[in-house]
Design a protein around this motif. Structure first.
Motif, PDB file in Angstrom:
ATOM      1  N   ALA A 262       0.820  -1.219   0.000  1.00 49.70           N
ATOM      2  CA  ALA A 262       0.000   0.000   0.000  1.00 49.70           C
ATOM      3  C   ALA A 262       0.852   1.267   0.000  1.00 49.70           C
ATOM      4  N   GLU A 263       2.104   1.145   0.423  1.00 50.45           N
ATOM      5  CA  GLU A 263       2.986   2.313   0.455  1.00 50.45           C
ATOM      6  C   GLU A 263       3.288   2.854  -0.946  1.00 50.45           C
ATOM      7  N   HIS A 264       2.993   2.065  -1.970  1.00 51.97           N
ATOM      8  CA  HIS A 264       3.231   2.519  -3.349  1.00 51.97           C
ATOM      9  C   HIS A 264       2.093   3.385  -3.881  1.00 51.97           C
ATOM     10  N   LEU A 265       1.015   3.487  -3.119  1.00 52.29           N
ATOM     11  CA  LEU A 265      -0.123   4.287  -3.554  1.00 52.29           C
ATOM     12  C   LEU A 265       0.138   5.786  -3.410  1.00 52.29           C
ATOM     13  N   LYS A 266      -0.342   6.546  -4.353  1.00 55.23           N
ATOM     14  CA  LYS A 266      -0.352   7.999  -4.257  1.00 55.23           C
ATOM     15  C   LYS A 266      -1.720   8.439  -3.737  1.00 55.23           C
ATOM     16  N   VAL A 267      -1.826   9.707  -3.361  1.00 55.33           N
ATOM     17  CA  VAL A 267      -3.111  10.270  -2.952  1.00 55.33           C
ATOM     18  C   VAL A 267      -3.451  11.433  -3.884  1.00 55.33           C
ATOM     19  N   SER A 268      -4.629  12.010  -3.710  1.00 63.39           N
ATOM     20  CA  SER A 268      -5.079  13.052  -4.633  1.00 63.39           C
ATOM     21  C   SER A 268      -4.132  14.253  -4.669  1.00 63.39           C
ATOM     22  N   ASP A 269      -3.471  14.551  -3.545  1.00 63.04           N
ATOM     23  CA  ASP A 269      -2.503  15.662  -3.520  1.00 63.04           C
ATOM     24  C   ASP A 269      -1.471  15.526  -4.635  1.00 63.04           C
ATOM     25  N   ASP A 270      -1.092  14.279  -4.913  1.00 68.84           N
ATOM     26  CA  ASP A 270       0.000  14.026  -5.856  1.00 68.84           C
ATOM     27  C   ASP A 270      -0.373  14.344  -7.297  1.00 68.84           C
ATOM     28  N   ILE A 271      -1.661  14.415  -7.601  1.00 74.08           N
ATOM     29  CA  ILE A 271      -2.076  14.750  -8.961  1.00 74.08           C
ATOM     30  C   ILE A 271      -1.660  16.178  -9.307  1.00 74.08           C
ATOM     31  N   PHE A 272      -1.624  17.040  -8.295  1.00 71.62           N
ATOM     32  CA  PHE A 272      -1.220  18.430  -8.533  1.00 71.62           C
ATOM     33  C   PHE A 272       0.296  18.560  -8.723  1.00 71.62           C
ATOM     34  N   LYS A 273       1.010  17.447  -8.534  1.00 69.67           N
ATOM     35  CA  LYS A 273       2.462  17.452  -8.715  1.00 69.67           C
ATOM     36  C   LYS A 273       2.895  16.649  -9.943  1.00 69.67           C
ATOM     37  N   LEU A 274       1.955  16.021 -10.626  1.00 69.81           N
ATOM     38  CA  LEU A 274       2.294  15.203 -11.787  1.00 69.81           C
ATOM     39  C   LEU A 274       2.957  16.044 -12.877  1.00 69.81           C
ATOM     40  N   LYS A 275       4.093  15.587 -13.354  1.00 71.77           N
ATOM     41  CA  LYS A 275       4.800  16.323 -14.400  1.00 71.77           C
ATOM     42  C   LYS A 275       4.272  15.997 -15.793  1.00 71.77           C
ATOM     43  N   LYS A 276       3.612  14.842 -15.895  1.00 68.52           N
ATOM     44  CA  LYS A 276       2.986  14.476 -17.166  1.00 68.52           C
ATOM     45  C   LYS A 276       1.804  13.557 -16.895  1.00 68.52           C
ATOM     46  N   VAL A 277       0.909  13.484 -17.849  1.00 69.84           N
ATOM     47  CA  VAL A 277      -0.236  12.590 -17.714  1.00 69.84           C
ATOM     48  C   VAL A 277       0.260  11.159 -17.914  1.00 69.84           C
ATOM     49  N   PRO A 278       0.046  10.272 -16.946  1.00 68.58           N
ATOM     50  CA  PRO A 278       0.537   8.897 -17.089  1.00 68.58           C
ATOM     51  C   PRO A 278      -0.212   8.150 -18.190  1.00 68.58           C
ATOM     52  N   LYS A 279       0.433   7.114 -18.735  1.00 70.97           N
ATOM     53  CA  LYS A 279      -0.218   6.317 -19.769  1.00 70.97           C
ATOM     54  C   LYS A 279      -1.347   5.473 -19.189  1.00 70.97           C
ATOM     55  N   SER A 280      -1.163   5.077 -17.912  1.00 72.40           N
ATOM     56  CA  SER A 280      -2.202   4.271 -17.264  1.00 72.40           C
ATOM     57  C   SER A 280      -2.237   4.588 -15.777  1.00 72.40           C
ATOM     58  N   ALA A 281      -3.412   4.480 -15.187  1.00 72.34           N
ATOM     59  CA  ALA A 281      -3.573   4.770 -13.757  1.00 72.34           C
ATOM     60  C   ALA A 281      -4.721   3.942 -13.200  1.00 72.34           C
ATOM     61  N   THR A 282      -4.588   3.568 -11.933  1.00 72.44           N
ATOM     62  CA  THR A 282      -5.657   2.857 -11.234  1.00 72.44           C
ATOM     63  C   THR A 282      -6.064   3.651 -10.008  1.00 72.44           C
ATOM     64  N   PHE A 283      -7.369   3.765  -9.807  1.00 75.21           N
ATOM     65  CA  PHE A 283      -7.910   4.428  -8.623  1.00 75.21           C
ATOM     66  C   PHE A 283      -8.587   3.379  -7.759  1.00 75.21           C
ATOM     67  N   ILE A 284      -8.334   3.440  -6.454  1.00 77.11           N
ATOM     68  CA  ILE A 284      -8.988   2.528  -5.517  1.00 77.11           C
ATOM     69  C   ILE A 284      -9.977   3.346  -4.703  1.00 77.11           C
ATOM     70  N   GLY A 285     -11.243   3.269  -5.073  1.00 79.21           N
ATOM     71  CA  GLY A 285     -12.284   4.040  -4.393  1.00 79.21           C
ATOM     72  C   GLY A 285     -12.968   4.999  -5.338  1.00 79.21           C
ATOM     73  N   SER A 286     -14.299   4.837  -5.502  1.00 78.39           N
ATOM     74  CA  SER A 286     -15.034   5.634  -6.493  1.00 78.39           C
ATOM     75  C   SER A 286     -15.952   6.660  -5.848  1.00 78.39           C
TER      76      SER A 286
END
Length: 452
Positions: A150-174
């Protein structure tokens, strides 16, 4: 160890904490405020405000793609680098401006989470601090997931730090956050997977509309996996391998990045509340209608961390106002949960106010439900919208509107019309007599009162 005393010590520098602190300071009380993160709070720095800046670019992509071939020759290309630079214009100055604003009122600032030592004493920045009153406005923090990796998971804060749009992403929780950022990244070209342990997304919203939104997002490439429990995440050379259980079977999905959007919990872990006999549970700091803690009468709570709040900025400001005034003059302001509209900023927006159909059935003997698909109405057709729907609920006996649920590109604004109507106990007949601009989405609201 140095000891200092204040009339009021506030924990948390979001809108709730700031509002309470300012009222107290302006009334001549000595005030201090502490925050372990940058001053200004979640909404202004890493939540509502910058999120909306990013989402408008996804909205632009969505709208132009709908009109491609109908006047739009080419869908624009978005520069993520410039988008991020633009959103930082709204957030970069917030901490400094907040601190300057607070210090101008002679409020002392502490840049650390305090720890309660006793009912009226905390430790912060190596100092012992006592206060007559404490205000806890520490907000919410992402729920911790405890499976392997679970330590490999990012949180929503990290989206504001993304340097590029990733090719693929998984979200846990809708929930709100997961669905909004799922929409953002998928619209900008990311292959998105959404995993949720429940049977539907956005469990607080009307299923009739949620199902349509999920179907639309699925058609646009989002892979929804419901009734699934993530069991582990393994970091590979280029991807994360996410393993989950569904219907008794083990399955996997690979993504460049994975986000924990499983919800947020009261941010009280570092406060050692037990040392001050501050009653709390999973809903937050337990408070009465004056926002005073049940077991420590010198402690107030306001904003998202309060047991009487919802994670909405206007409500946080209201509670901060009530707490500030009740410190200045005991029990002068009482909190009563107002009617609060909520919006999920996907495209189209999903908005709600008042009772759901199920809630209304429990409250009233008979209800009238107006629901329908408005995708063939003029306002949808003129922008080639495939999704436009609604559900309005009335108390049959009085004909009063008691709930409204909208799925449209303008739902975030139109829901406020229904909030006003419900607050004023308007009947469906009174509502239909109102005159709105034409042709507008607001004018469409009157046409929703038709039995299907």
């Amino acid at each position: 160890m140095e000891t200092k005393h204040y009339n009021v010590f506030v924990i948390g520098s979001g809108i709730a904490g700031q509002t309470a602190a300012k009222i107290c300071a302006k009334n001549g009380l000595s005030v201090a405020i502490a925050d372990k993160r940058a001053f200004g709070g979640t909404c202004a720095i890493r939540g509502c405000d910058p999120k909306k800046v990013l989402l408008q670019f996804a909205d632009l992509m969505q709208k132009t793609s709908q009109l491609k071939g109908l006047g739009i020759e080419k869908v624009p290309k978005i520069s993520w680098k410039h988008v991020q630079k633009f959103q930082k214009q709204f957030t970069k100055k917030v901490p400094k401006n907040t601190e300057e604003n607070l210090t101008s009122l002679h409020i002392d600032l502490y840049h650390q989470s305090p720890k309660f030592m006793s009912k009226n004493e905390i430790e912060v920045e190596g100092k012992r601090v006592t206060a007559d009153k404490f205000v806890i406005a520490s907000g919410l923090t992402p729920r911790k997931l405890k499976f392997k990796g679970a330590e490999h998971l990012k949180v929503s804060d990290d989206i504001f730090k993304l340097k590029k749009v990733p090719k693929s992403a998984t979200f846990i929780g809708s929930g709100y956050v997961g669905m909004e950022f799922c929409y953002l990244l998928s619209t900008l070209g990311c292959k998105v997977t959404m995993i949720d342990r429940g049977s539907q997304a956005l469990s607080q919203f009307d299923p009739f509309l949620v199902d349509q939104l999920v179907s639309s997002m699925s058609e646009n490439g989002v892979d929804f996996i419901f009734n699934a429990e993530v069991s582990s995440i393994e970091k590979k050379k280029k991807n994360l391998k996410i393993t989950y259980q569904q219907k008794g079977k083990k399955k996997t999905v690979k993504s460049n990045i994975a986000f924990n959007t499983s919800g947020r919990v009261p941010a009280t872990e570092l406060l050692a509340l037990e040392n001050a006999n501050i009653k709390n549970d999973e809903s937050g700091i337990i408070v009465n209608d004056f926002l005073v803690n049940e077991t420590n009468k010198n402690v107030f709570a306001c904003g998202d961390v309060s047991s009487k709040s919802l994670p909405l900025t206007p409500l946080s400001g209201l509670q901060g106002y009530i707490v500030g005034n009740n410190i200045v003059k005991e029990n002068s302001k009482e909190f009563a949960n107002p009617l609060v509209p909520s919006v999920v900023f996907t495209y189209p927006n999903l908005a709600t106010v008042g009772y759901t159909e199920e809630e209304a059935k429990k409250r009233y003997k008979n209800i009238t439900v107006y629901k329908g698909d408005a995708s063939n109405w003029y306002n949808a057709k003129k922008t080639n919208e495939k999704l436009y729907a609604y559900k309005i609920i009335a108390n049959t006996r009085t004909n009063e509107i008691v709930g409204a649920h909208l799925l449209s590109s303008q739902a975030n604004e139109n829901i406020n019309i229904f909030a006003t109507a419900i607050n004023n106990k308007m009947t469906t007949d009174q509502f239909k007599k109102l005159i709105f601009t034409y042709p507008s989405f607001t004018n469409d609201l009157k046409s929703m009162f038709k039995q299907q």
